[in-house]
Write an enzyme that holds these catalytic residues in place. Structure first.
Site, mmCIF file in Angstrom:
data_model
loop_
_atom_site.group_PDB
_atom_site.id
_atom_site.type_symbol
_atom_site.label_atom_id
_atom_site.label_comp_id
_atom_site.label_asym_id
_atom_site.label_seq_id
_atom_site.Cartn_x
_atom_site.Cartn_y
_atom_site.Cartn_z
ATOM 1 N N ARG A 161 0.826 -1.222 0.000
ATOM 2 C CA ARG A 161 0.000 0.000 0.000
ATOM 3 C C ARG A 161 0.851 1.258 0.000
ATOM 4 O O ARG A 161 0.463 2.271 -0.578
ATOM 5 C CB ARG A 161 -0.939 0.000 1.210
ATOM 6 C CG ARG A 161 -2.069 -0.980 1.017
ATOM 7 C CD ARG A 161 -3.003 -0.969 2.186
ATOM 8 N NE ARG A 161 -4.171 -1.789 1.882
ATOM 9 C CZ ARG A 161 -5.036 -2.209 2.791
ATOM 10 N NH1 ARG A 161 -4.874 -1.878 4.062
ATOM 11 N NH2 ARG A 161 -6.060 -2.935 2.444
ATOM 12 N N LYS B 260 -21.843 -14.897 0.361
ATOM 13 C CA LYS B 260 -23.270 -14.676 0.621
ATOM 14 C C LYS B 260 -23.989 -13.910 -0.480
ATOM 15 O O LYS B 260 -23.470 -12.919 -0.984
ATOM 16 C CB LYS B 260 -23.426 -13.879 1.917
ATOM 17 C CG LYS B 260 -23.352 -14.726 3.157
ATOM 18 C CD LYS B 260 -23.515 -13.865 4.379
ATOM 19 C CE LYS B 260 -24.632 -14.367 5.280
ATOM 20 N NZ LYS B 260 -24.973 -13.377 6.300
ATOM 21 N N GLY C 39 -10.391 -6.683 -2.086
ATOM 22 C CA GLY C 39 -10.764 -7.753 -1.173
ATOM 23 C C GLY C 39 -10.274 -9.108 -1.643
ATOM 24 O O GLY C 39 -9.145 -9.241 -2.113
ATOM 25 N N GLY D 127 -14.321 -2.754 -0.147
ATOM 26 C CA GLY D 127 -15.634 -2.161 0.109
ATOM 27 C C GLY D 127 -15.960 -1.068 -0.901
ATOM 28 O O GLY D 127 -17.076 -0.983 -1.420
HETATM 29 P P1 AMP Z 1 -16.838 -12.712 0.125
HETATM 30 O O1 AMP Z 1 -16.133 -12.041 1.249
HETATM 31 O O2 AMP Z 1 -18.319 -12.783 0.254
HETATM 32 O O3 AMP Z 1 -16.381 -12.201 -1.238
HETATM 33 O O4 AMP Z 1 -16.394 -14.234 0.203
HETATM 34 C C1 AMP Z 1 -15.073 -14.633 -0.048
HETATM 35 C C2 AMP Z 1 -14.891 -15.995 0.549
HETATM 36 O O5 AMP Z 1 -15.811 -16.885 -0.023
HETATM 37 C C3 AMP Z 1 -13.504 -16.567 0.324
HETATM 38 O O6 AMP Z 1 -12.843 -16.686 1.546
HETATM 39 C C4 AMP Z 1 -13.783 -17.931 -0.281
HETATM 40 O O7 AMP Z 1 -13.013 -18.955 0.283
HETATM 41 C C5 AMP Z 1 -15.246 -18.160 0.062
HETATM 42 N N1 AMP Z 1 -15.885 -19.103 -0.840
HETATM 43 C C6 AMP Z 1 -15.846 -19.129 -2.177
HETATM 44 N N2 AMP Z 1 -16.502 -20.194 -2.648
HETATM 45 C C7 AMP Z 1 -16.977 -20.876 -1.583
HETATM 46 C C8 AMP Z 1 -17.733 -22.071 -1.419
HETATM 47 N N3 AMP Z 1 -18.142 -22.781 -2.478
HETATM 48 N N4 AMP Z 1 -18.040 -22.459 -0.174
HETATM 49 C C9 AMP Z 1 -17.628 -21.744 0.893
HETATM 50 N N5 AMP Z 1 -16.922 -20.614 0.801
HETATM 51 C C10 AMP Z 1 -16.588 -20.188 -0.413
#
Ligand code: AMP
Length: 397
Positions: A37, A200, A354, A377
């Site tokens: 950074r 999610k 992220g 974010g």
């Molecule tokens: P997010 O912060 O919502 O972008 O989620 C990112 C996280 O989702 C990462 O740490 C991934 O390991 C996780 N992820 C991606 N695919 C899957 C999956 N099929 N099952 C569980 N976690 C997942």
């Protein structure tokens, strides 16, 4: 987003307040573990110094708490590290505003750098307190925003200050982010494909809704894809299910049909009998996830189908990994997409901050992407079509 940028400014002899993101990972002794950074901000820092400006740097570091010993969040090791990277004289003050800071500013010569104490040591920072904003603004003549990771927050050093200072401009980093995301949102080179992954559905509803107005194809992978599969009536075993997002998923599929947006979901999955890299795993077709198994990555047939669409795109926006890329056995889908984009430099590839940024860095492919965002974010909120306070506040051209 026609905002003033650093190159529009006359900097000779001016005192410049620049918001940077020096919230870097540190070792136990406080030394900087990963200076990416800081490196990323050097272009704007050196530019101001070379043009004869006197530079005041502001950043937060970690999450200091009122009334606790916050010594580990002091900016001293960061300022010391910066001093090893620049030709300029670097000094650091122990306050954010006040007489000691004013004296240090008065002592600055053209080309010098002064690092303020962690902005979050001041209770007014996160409250966007006008008094603090005014005091910060009074230290200099010009404000430059070069911390994209914080522009979605209206804090004193990211937004409030702009109301009390003459000109506010985007530094090189922020200008680059605005150019890439601005283009996607207003005039993308089509076909425009968005790849969304991560855990999610609920977290990404607004992004999906906004993207459905923009994209030609929406690819959904990762943990959130299982909620869509479930909504279509497929068995998903122990895969991630965002129960609250089931109706949303149905709704999104209906809107995509209505708008004529192609929506692609995995047609095969890598499933495992536990959430572990050491788990047993196999590839199963859509609907073939048995009880006790969970989907942790897209399968090879899905990767091939996604790849076909991606290679025809002119612009790809990617936010969220399509599998658990942190585990070697479930990183193939995410790696495959990253490698494909790396092999096609003619495609404008924009990687949200992220986890997707972390994934392409982990594969050593970040340099091969057109743009890897420095704000998780903030990039998500840009794609949601939101107005980011730290960008809106910059002076119009
Ligand atoms: P997010 O912060 O919502 O972008 O989620 C990112 C996280 O989702 C990462 O740490 C991934 O390991 C996780 N992820 C991606 N695919 C899957 C999956 N099929 N099952 C569980 N976690 C997942």
């Amino acid at each position: 987003m026609n905002k003033l940028s650093i190159e529009d400014l006359k900097l000779q002899g001016k005192t410049v307040l620049m918001r940077v993101d020096f919230n870097v990972p540190q070792n136990a002794d406080g030394s900087v573990r990963d200076d990416r950074r800081i490196q990323e901000a050097l272009k704007s820092i050196n530019y101001v110094c070379e043009k004869g400006g006197k530079l005041i740097l502001m950043s937060h570091l970690g999450r200091p708490k009122a009334g606790e010993d916050n010594t580990k969040y002091k900016m001293d090791p960061i300022a010391a590290h910066l001093a090893t990277l620049v030709k300029s004289k670097v000094t650091k003050v122990d306050e954010v505003v006040g007489p000691a800071v004013e004296a240090a500013v008065a002592a600055l010569q053209s080309g010098d750098i002064l690092v303020l104490e962690n902005t979050r040591f001041h209770p007014g920072e996160t409250k966007n307190d006008p008094e603090l904003s005014k005091q910060l603004a009074a230290l200099g003549d010009i404000y430059i925003s070069d911390a994209f990771g914080t522009v979605h927050r209206a804090h004193a050093s990211t937004e409030g200050i702009t109301h009390f200072i003459g000109q506010s401009a985007a530094g090189f980093l922020v200008a680059r982010e605005m150019a890439y995301f601005g283009r996607v949102l207003s005039d993308p080179d089509r076909p425009l494909v968005a790849i969304l992954g991560g855990a999610k559905v609920s977290d990404k509803i607004t992004v999906i809704e906004n993207l459905l107005n923009l994209v030609d194809t929406l690819i959904i992978g990762g943990g959130m894809a299982y909620t869509f599969m479930k909504a279509q009536g497929h068995e998903i075993g122990n895969s991630l299910l965002d129960a609250a997002g089931l109706d949303t998923a149905k709704n999104i599929m209906a809107i995509a049909r209505e708008k004529g947006v192609e929506l692609l979901l995995p047609t095969d999955n890598v499933v495992a009998d536990a959430f572990s890299n050491d788990a047993q795993w196999k590839v199963v077709p859509l609907g073939g996830i048995e009880p006790g198994w969970e989907g942790l990555d897209i399968g090879p047939e899905t990767l091939a189908r996604f790849s076909e669409v991606i290679t025809k795109a002119h612009t790809v926006v990617w936010n969220g990994p399509v599998g658990v890329f942190e585990m070697e056995n479930f990183a193939k889908g995410t790696r495959g997409i990253a490698e494909l984009l790396a092999a096609h430099p003619e495609i404008t590839s924009i990687i949200g901050g992220g986890d997707s940024a972390a994934a392409v860095k982990q594969f050593g492919l970040d340099e091969k992407m057109s743009h890897v965002s420095t704000g998780g974010g903030a990039s998500l909120e840009m794609l949601e079509g939101k107005i980011l306070p730290g960008l809106a506040a910059l002076t119009d051209k």
